[in-house]
Design a protein around this motif. Sequence first.
Motif, PDB file in Angstrom:
ATOM      1  N   SER A  74      -0.147   3.782  17.979  1.00 22.85           N
ATOM      2  CA  SER A  74       0.475   2.585  18.523  1.00 22.85           C
ATOM      3  C   SER A  74       1.679   2.925  19.413  1.00 22.85           C
ATOM      4  N   ARG A 105       7.838  -1.528  22.059  1.00 23.06           N
ATOM      5  CA  ARG A 105       6.986  -2.363  21.207  1.00 23.06           C
ATOM      6  C   ARG A 105       6.393  -3.532  22.001  1.00 23.06           C
ATOM      7  N   LEU A 109       2.454  -4.359  22.641  1.00 22.71           N
ATOM      8  CA  LEU A 109       1.897  -5.675  22.307  1.00 22.71           C
ATOM      9  C   LEU A 109       1.272  -6.333  23.532  1.00 22.71           C
ATOM     10  N   LYS A 113      -2.630  -7.462  24.052  1.00 21.01           N
ATOM     11  CA  LYS A 113      -3.027  -8.815  24.473  1.00 21.01           C
ATOM     12  C   LYS A 113      -3.913  -8.752  25.716  1.00 21.01           C
TER      13      LYS A 113
END
Length: 138
Positions: A74, A105, A109, A113
């Motif tokens: 991540s 972060r 994200l 998306k």
Amino acid sequence: MTGPAVRRLTVLYDAHCPLCVHLRHWLARQAQLVPLDLVPAASEEARRRFPALDHRATLEEITVVGDGGQVYRSTAAWIVCLWALADHRAKANWLATPAGSPFARVTVLAAAKWREALAPAGGRGCEGGRCGVPDAPH
């Protein structure tokens, strides 16, 4: 980064995700301070190199493996990819700080998306749960 020195990184990317393939081509074009091996996630090559890794999980989020056995996922994986690049190491060092981590972060994200937006309505991915792979940029 702490721990053993990293001399090489393997980036496991979803070869059936247009965004992932685009980023793979972008990484390949960058000047690298630490060599990056770009390997399709959950592929035969990935399974051969990293038999103990959860390969299903590597299709869900970017995973980078260091030559010393380090596993980054991540946000940490995005940061270590930038850290390996000549023109982006300073930015990676900043993104790894408390001041920069919220930006890292949010970027991860947003990418997630965007990846989901590439999937057709009613499910993640196209035929068989995956989107088609675009041609490599020229």
